[in-house]
Design a protein around this motif. Structure first.
Motif, mmCIF file in Angstrom:
data_model
loop_
_atom_site.group_PDB
_atom_site.id
_atom_site.type_symbol
_atom_site.label_atom_id
_atom_site.label_comp_id
_atom_site.label_asym_id
_atom_site.label_seq_id
_atom_site.Cartn_x
_atom_site.Cartn_y
_atom_site.Cartn_z
ATOM 1 N N TRP A 27 0.866 -1.184 0.000
ATOM 2 C CA TRP A 27 0.000 0.000 0.000
ATOM 3 C C TRP A 27 0.896 1.224 0.000
ATOM 4 C CZ3 TRP A 27 -1.912 3.647 3.993
ATOM 5 C CH2 TRP A 27 -3.008 4.407 3.531
ATOM 6 N N PRO A 29 0.089 4.825 -1.297
ATOM 7 C CA PRO A 29 -0.715 5.892 -1.920
ATOM 8 C C PRO A 29 0.085 7.136 -2.248
ATOM 9 C CG PRO A 29 -1.172 5.767 0.422
ATOM 10 C CD PRO A 29 -0.318 4.588 0.099
ATOM 11 N N GLU A 52 -2.968 -0.620 -8.478
ATOM 12 C CA GLU A 52 -4.324 -1.083 -8.223
ATOM 13 C C GLU A 52 -5.112 0.042 -7.574
ATOM 14 O OE1 GLU A 52 -3.948 -4.558 -5.811
ATOM 15 O OE2 GLU A 52 -2.664 -5.634 -7.237
ATOM 16 N N ASP A 53 -6.365 -0.203 -7.303
ATOM 17 C CA ASP A 53 -7.223 0.821 -6.707
ATOM 18 C C ASP A 53 -6.756 1.177 -5.299
ATOM 19 O OD1 ASP A 53 -8.762 0.830 -8.971
ATOM 20 O OD2 ASP A 53 -10.274 -0.551 -8.173
ATOM 21 N N ASP A 54 -7.070 2.407 -4.912
ATOM 22 C CA ASP A 54 -6.914 2.868 -3.529
ATOM 23 C C ASP A 54 -5.462 2.867 -3.052
ATOM 24 O OD1 ASP A 54 -8.090 4.004 -1.336
ATOM 25 O OD2 ASP A 54 -8.701 2.127 -0.410
ATOM 26 N N TRP A 56 -2.857 0.879 -4.000
ATOM 27 C CA TRP A 56 -2.169 -0.413 -3.910
ATOM 28 C C TRP A 56 -1.327 -0.684 -5.153
ATOM 29 C CZ3 TRP A 56 -1.809 -3.613 0.207
ATOM 30 C CH2 TRP A 56 -2.678 -3.392 1.262
ATOM 31 N N HIS A 243 -7.945 8.217 4.495
ATOM 32 C CA HIS A 243 -7.160 7.007 4.194
ATOM 33 C C HIS A 243 -6.886 6.147 5.436
ATOM 34 C CE1 HIS A 243 -6.548 8.618 0.228
ATOM 35 N NE2 HIS A 243 -5.832 9.655 0.668
ATOM 36 N N TRP A 246 -7.020 1.699 5.672
ATOM 37 C CA TRP A 246 -5.942 0.730 5.500
ATOM 38 C C TRP A 246 -4.903 0.831 6.613
ATOM 39 C CZ3 TRP A 246 -7.114 -3.268 3.080
ATOM 40 C CH2 TRP A 246 -7.919 -3.245 1.938
#
Length: 618
Positions: A27, A29, A52-54, A56, A243, A246
């Protein structure tokens, strides 16, 4: 005996798939590009990870396998270890290693833990508990702990920290066992061996901050941190801002990881008063619920808090959310009031306990916290705590010594060096025979002569800052006078760490052997007479009465209707009291102590525990 393999699945870190390939997820971001750097091949192989989304990034590759070293390369600028690394053979700045948790074959499938009421806790620092300073070194002394009467080991934090030594509260990579203590399998071997001997094992985890060295999250995941609040140890964790989902998941999975993959029996959460979270439900409630619904569903899992705020609501079960509760809390009030009584020290946080210490002690023994909303002078005349009288005595862990209370002193003295043997024997009897689960700090059982100072091994600049900060902190205490012939130990000096290593040879010497036998005797009494009567106790039943300035009487109704009674004089002069010594004498400092009580006289530093049957008058 059936063999079990244990693995905790989580959305980050490295995972070996059934087909042998390895999946990596990070993760990040704050990053635009992340590359996986595989170091099991020559030259290093770099593979671009898919966004990837968010926030990742992920990749699955057949080029890696168990044992491979790897790092992540962020935006072609910096290479960092995996924040969810299971093992760091080259310390916090080095490469992570792919670990296959299923390689360890567990043989303790029948172990479901022990009831909390059975708990007699022994806190230890892996690096100084044995001459080896390893998990294997701890394993060598398990029989000593069983013979002592301990039922639970509490390991000070084992998450990977920088340098050769550390208390553990400067962990940077929270999923990796520190390589100086051994491999993940070495830790599993210790836990399995402890279970085989009937011992629980708890892990001390730190979720309020990361250590000041070796944490690279700022470079690619700044959302881990909050700019609205700060802790005494650095940036606060973002548990309730943007955020934060996560971030929460990272720490909740860390708790589940230790409980699932390593079969720990519980966790001690360090300084949760420095976790700032205004959301509902808050992080702590969510963590407790995840544990109760997960590993705690079919075995005994115990969650222990350290919380200077004395927030009693975390210790209660709510009918609407019955899984959002913690088992117990370290009771600093019990320690502070007894320490002030035994040593006469009234500086720092002990100033809140200098007046009427016997009143504070009675309230701790009967109601849990001494401060349940009262004004604390040490905390700038602000109220501290919440009502706790309705909680059972088992909701509080009592202690006379811990890593904090010894190591945060300038010279790291243990209590045996600060008060008379008579005073310490009296306090030890109260600790080990009162209903609250007792905690011993390593070596306490034989009045170890070694100090336990604060020690670290950071980079040079940080080492200097820590040493200066420690000296400045002590200078704030008006009563503190450094000994010109004995300099305050410097945290990063090798001698500071080495002086804390237990000397097991002391056990066979006088007076250490006598202290050991005294602890064994008290814990045998606890096991036989008190522990069976603790199950299912409710709160609000105990009573205490102050007999005079130094004398106290406490009564606890037990689960079979009997009454456990303590009468104590914690002063250096005889005390004349009006108190009945009814019931069977479980322990007395002197053979004729109960007769003396009937005559209205308590000798100095005397403690008596009696058990009156259900039909006896109290």
């Amino acid at each position: 005996m059936s063999i079990v393999k244990r693995l905790h699945s989580m959305p980050f870190g490295s995972h070996i798939l059934d087909d042998g390939r390895v999946n990596f997820r990070l993760w990040a971001p704050g990053a635009k590009q992340v590359e996986l750097c595989l170091q099991g091949l020559a030259p290093e192989t770099r593979l671009l990870m898919a966004p990837e989304d968010d926030g990742w990034f992920g990749i699955t590759t057949e080029l890696a396998s168990a044992g491979f070293y790897y790092q992540y390369r962020i935006d072609k600028k910096i290479q960092v270890p995996d924040p969810a690394s299971r093992y760091q053979p080259q310390d916090v700045h080095g490469s992570s290693q792919v670990i296959d948790p299923s390689e360890w074959q567990w043989q303790d499938n029948d172990w479901i833990g022990l009831p909390w009421e059975d708990s007699v806790i022994y806190e230890l620092h892996v690096g100084t508990f044995s001459k080896e300073g390893t998990f294997a070194g701890v394993k060598k002394h398990l029989d000593h702990l069983v013979d002592l009467g301990v039922t639970a080991l509490q390991l000070m934090p084992i998450a990977d920290f920088p340098g050769r030594c550390n208390w553990g509260y400067d962990g940077a990579l929270l999923f990796a066992t520190d390589s100086r203590y051994g491999t993940p399998d070495d830790l599993k071997d210790l836990i399995a061996s402890a279970h085989a001997k009937g011992l629980m094992v708890f892990n001390d985890v730190v979720y309020n901050h990361f250590g000041p060295e070796g944490n690279y999250l700022h470079h690619y995941a700044p959302a881990f941190f909050s700019d609205r609040t700060h802790t005494p140890w650095g940036a606060a964790i973002n548990f309730d801002g943007e955020h934060s989902h996560w971030v929460r998941q990272f720490f909740i999975h860390n708790a589940l990881y230790w409980l699932d993959e390593f079969h720990f029996d519980g966790l001690r959460l360090d300084a949760v008063h420095a976790i700032f979270d205004e959301s509902d439900p808050d992080f702590l409630s969510c963590l407790a619920e995840a544990v109760r619904r997960g590993p705690g569903f079919d075995r005994q899992i115990h969650l222990i808090l350290e919380n200077d705020a004395n927030a009693a609501h975390y210790l209660r079960q709510n009918s609407e959310h019955p899984e959002r509760y913690f088992t117990s809390q370290w009771n600093d009030d019990f320690h502070h009031t007894l320490h002030a009584q035994l040593t006469g020290e009234h500086q720092g946080y002990y100033q809140d306990y200098g007046e009427q210490p016997i009143q504070h002690l009675g309230r701790c023994l009967a109601e849990g916290f001494a401060y349940q909303g009262e004004i604390s002078g040490y905390r700038d005349d602000n109220p501290r705590g919440e009502p706790s009288k309705d909680l059972p005595p088992t909701a509080f862990v009592n202690f006379l010594q811990t890593h904090d209370q010894i190591g945060n002193r300038a010279y790291g003295e243990r209590l045996s060096a600060l008060c008379s043997p008579e005073a310490l024997r009296a306090a030890t009897a109260i600790l080990l025979l009162a209903p609250a689960p007792p905690l011993l700090f390593m070596g306490q059982e034989w009045a170890c002569s070694r100090p336990f100072n604060y020690f670290v091994d950071f980079s040079d600049d940080l080492n200097k800052q820590v040493a200066e900060g420690r000296l400045n902190e002590f200078a704030k205490f008006p009563d503190f006078k450094p000994n010109p012939k004995k300099p305050i130990p410097t945290p990063n000096e090798p001698e500071t760490f080495e002086s804390a290593i237990l000397d097991w040879n002391e056990i066979d010497e006088t007076p250490h052997l006598q202290w050991l036998e005294y602890h064994r005797k008290l814990l045998r009494i606890r096991s036989r007479y008190i522990r069976p009567r603790l199950y299912g106790l409710t709160g609000g039943q105990a009573e205490y009465r102050v007999l005079n300035e130094h004398a106290l009487c406490v009564q606890w109704p037990m689960n079979d209707g009997s009454i456990l009674k303590m009468i104590a004089n914690l002063g250096s002069e005889p005390a004349w009291v009006n108190c009945f010594s009814d019931g069977e004498v479980l322990f007395a400092a002197e053979p004729d102590a109960s007769e003396r009580v009937e005559q209205g006289r308590l000798t100095p530093w005397s403690v008596i525990f009696l058990l009156a049957e259900a039909d006896a008058e109290s």
